[in-house]
Design an enzyme around this catalytic site. Structure first.
Site, PDB file in Angstrom:
ATOM      1  N   TYR A   1     -20.792 -18.346 -27.932  1.00 46.86           N
ATOM      2  CA  TYR A   1     -21.310 -17.878 -26.643  1.00 46.86           C
ATOM      3  C   TYR A   1     -21.271 -16.359 -26.628  1.00 46.86           C
ATOM      4  O   TYR A   1     -20.261 -15.756 -26.972  1.00 46.86           O
ATOM      5  CB  TYR A   1     -20.451 -18.436 -25.504  1.00 46.86           C
TER       6      TYR A   1
ATOM      7  N   ASP B   1     -18.985 -10.049 -31.943  1.00 47.17           N
ATOM      8  CA  ASP B   1     -18.758 -10.203 -30.514  1.00 47.17           C
ATOM      9  C   ASP B   1     -17.261 -10.435 -30.324  1.00 47.17           C
ATOM     10  O   ASP B   1     -16.772 -11.553 -30.439  1.00 47.17           O
ATOM     11  CB  ASP B   1     -19.587 -11.368 -29.963  1.00 47.17           C
TER      12      ASP B   1
ATOM     13  N   LYS C   1     -13.751  -8.509 -21.249  1.00 48.33           N
ATOM     14  CA  LYS C   1     -12.509  -9.182 -20.855  1.00 48.33           C
ATOM     15  C   LYS C   1     -11.290  -8.239 -20.817  1.00 48.33           C
ATOM     16  O   LYS C   1     -11.164  -7.468 -19.885  1.00 48.33           O
ATOM     17  CB  LYS C   1     -12.302 -10.410 -21.738  1.00 48.33           C
TER      18      LYS C   1
HETATM   19  C1  LIG Z   1     -16.859 -14.159 -22.111  1.00 52.23           C
HETATM   20  C2  LIG Z   1     -17.659 -13.846 -23.301  1.00 52.23           C
HETATM   21  C3  LIG Z   1     -18.879 -13.159 -23.199  1.00 52.23           C
HETATM   22  C4  LIG Z   1     -19.501 -12.825 -21.870  1.00 52.23           C
HETATM   23  O1  LIG Z   1     -18.740 -11.915 -21.143  1.00 52.23           O
HETATM   24  P1  LIG Z   1     -18.989 -11.819 -19.560  1.00 52.23           P
HETATM   25  O2  LIG Z   1     -18.095 -10.694 -19.145  1.00 52.23           O
HETATM   26  O3  LIG Z   1     -18.611 -13.146 -19.005  1.00 52.23           O
HETATM   27  O4  LIG Z   1     -20.415 -11.507 -19.344  1.00 52.23           O
HETATM   28  C5  LIG Z   1     -19.531 -12.815 -24.360  1.00 52.23           C
HETATM   29  N1  LIG Z   1     -19.026 -13.124 -25.562  1.00 52.23           N
HETATM   30  C6  LIG Z   1     -17.853 -13.773 -25.695  1.00 52.23           C
HETATM   31  C7  LIG Z   1     -17.322 -14.068 -27.059  1.00 52.23           C
HETATM   32  C8  LIG Z   1     -17.148 -14.179 -24.577  1.00 52.23           C
HETATM   33  O5  LIG Z   1     -16.001 -14.860 -24.723  1.00 52.23           O
END
Ligand SMILES: *Cc1c(COP(=O)(O)O)cnc(C)c1O
Length: 429
Positions: A144, A239, A267
């Site tokens: 994701y 990511d 985060k």
């Molecule tokens: C949570 C998450 C996102 C998205 O971040 P948001 O602040 O919710 O937009 C993207 N990549 C990873 C790996 C995530 O865990």
């Protein structure tokens, strides 16, 4: 436990908010229940509006690694708020933040701040496309990367849980530039490069997956991706929105010893406020406006409150001696306890853990290394397990396909209570 107020508030919320929540993963749909509404949190604990107390393993889905309402973070936020909450002009705090990130992650020489992980990944992809002059990119099933159109193809997290891997509203034109490969399948990626090599701008991945539950990469897989992207002139995007400061000060890139071209953060970097960032070497990052032609902007980017909260959090991580060692010990204690519980009760399961990210998959498979493996899990069983834990005051992520997070401030007693509750829950299954 009594959930009367939460049930009432959920009914009220559904009249004015889609599905009653502002992010789908909060809705408890995949575990067959109704969400509890949170009133307050402190350290490793949360309280709902009916007064029920929980040990919290959701950590706001990752950000709260030092625990809720840490005094140092609260102090930084209130001090910043006294001076005004946004100016739309540069502040010193933004440079402090960029330097702190660079200190912890040397691969991020130049950093751009944004407001969420979603913004970080979608902007990083635009940058990679602008830099290479190519349109396609490779992502992995079950990973994701936020909710931007290009990534909502075989995505993890809430999209996976709800069975909506391809969202209506994402056009075919967009989808056709997204190539999806299988996690830990280097051969599949190599074949894609053989076929589309000159059209591929980037490979993006969660270097440890959290969003289909925790899935751990083979070292050779990561090394292979680094080699392939270099060979074909594509960028490697890590990511690290989830793994960023969680697995080590330098994140997964330090943990596995692999340097990506672009890193995306989110985060933890906001310490509980909305922040994201992406960065890399100068020759790539200077393609961004106003230094270069790739446009990306944000009214609240680098917001002073968010910088204060994030910087205070990163400093705690950076300056507390043995921060990740202690976290590893506590997390290992939980893992060992859960393993013992599986053995004692005879339930089949796979526990994947890296540092303070952990998932227990209720599956017959020997290991979970891909989206296909994760999908063999018994989600009904997980739902029952989740509800039993919740009733015992243990707040786990409400989905089989999410990572649980161990906060640094948790005590061994709290972990042992969690293990005992888990044993009781398994016995009831
Ligand atoms: C949570 C998450 C996102 C998205 O971040 P948001 O602040 O919710 O937009 C993207 N990549 C990873 C790996 C995530 O865990």
């Amino acid at each position: 436990m009594n959930y009367t107020q939460s049930i009432n508030e959920f009914e009220r919320a559904k009249n004015s908010i889609p599905g009653g929540v502002n992010s789908p993963a909060r809705a408890f749909r995949s575990v067959g229940g109704k969400p509890v509404f949170i009133a307050k949190a402190k350290g490793s604990r949360m309280w709902d509006i009916d007064g029920n107390e929980y040990i919290d393993y959701v950590s706001s889905w990752g950000p709260m690694i030092v625990g809720h309402a840490d005094e140092r973070v609260i102090h930084a936020i209130t001090e910043a708020a006294q001076k005004g909450t946004s100016y739309g002009a540069p502040t010193v705090g933004e440079t402090d933040m960029a330097e702190q990130i660079k200190k912890m992650k040397p691969s991020m020489d130049i950093v751009r701040m944004v407001n969420s992980g979603t913004e970080a990944t979608m902007s990083a992809l635009r940058l990679a496309r602008g830099f290479t002059g190519r349109d396609k990119f490779i992502k992995f099933e079950g990973c994701y990367h936020g909710h931007a159109d290009s990534f909502l193809i075989k995505a993890g997290s809430g999209a996976l849980t709800l069975g909506l891997p391809d969202s209506p509203g994402v056009t075919k034109g967009t989808a056709q530039d997204t190539l999806t490969a299988k996690y830990n399948d280097l051969e599949g990626v190599a074949q894609m490069f053989e076929r589309f090599g000159s059209e591929i701008a980037a490979v993006i991945l969660e270097p440890v997956v959290g969003n289909m539950g925790v899935v751990i990469p083979d070292q050779e897989f990561l090394e292979g991706l680094r080699g392939l992207t270099q060979k074909y002139g594509a960028l490697l995007i890590f990511d690290e929105v989830m793994t960023g400061f969680r697995l080590a000060k330098g994140g997964a890139q330090e943990y596995f010893g692999i340097t990506p071209d672009i890193t995306c953060l989110g985060k933890i970097i906001g310490g509980g406020l909305p922040v994201g960032a992406y960065g890399g070497p100068k020759h790539i990052m200077e393609k961004l406006a106003p230094a270069g032609p790739v446009y990306q902007a944000g009214t609240l980017s680098g917001n002073p409150l968010a910088m204060a909260a994030g910087l205070a959090t990163l400093k705690i991580i950076d300056e507390t001696a043995g921060f990740h060692t202690t976290l590893e010990e506590k997390s290992a204690r939980l893992e060992n306890g859960l393993r013992e519980n599986l053995k004692q009760t005879g339930h089949k399961g796979v526990i994947n853990r890296v540092g303070s990210m952990i998932t227990l998959f209720f599956t017959d498979r020997e290991q979970v290394k891909s989206f296909d493996d994760a999908c063999t899990s018994d989600t009904e069983k997980f739902g029952k397990y989740f509800r039993s834990l919740l009733a015992q005051g243990i707040y786990m992520p409400p989905s089989q396909f999410e990572a649980a997070f161990i906060p640094a401030c948790i005590s061994n007693e709290e972990i042992d209570k969690t293990i005992e509750s888990s044993l009781r829950a398994m016995k009831e299954l």
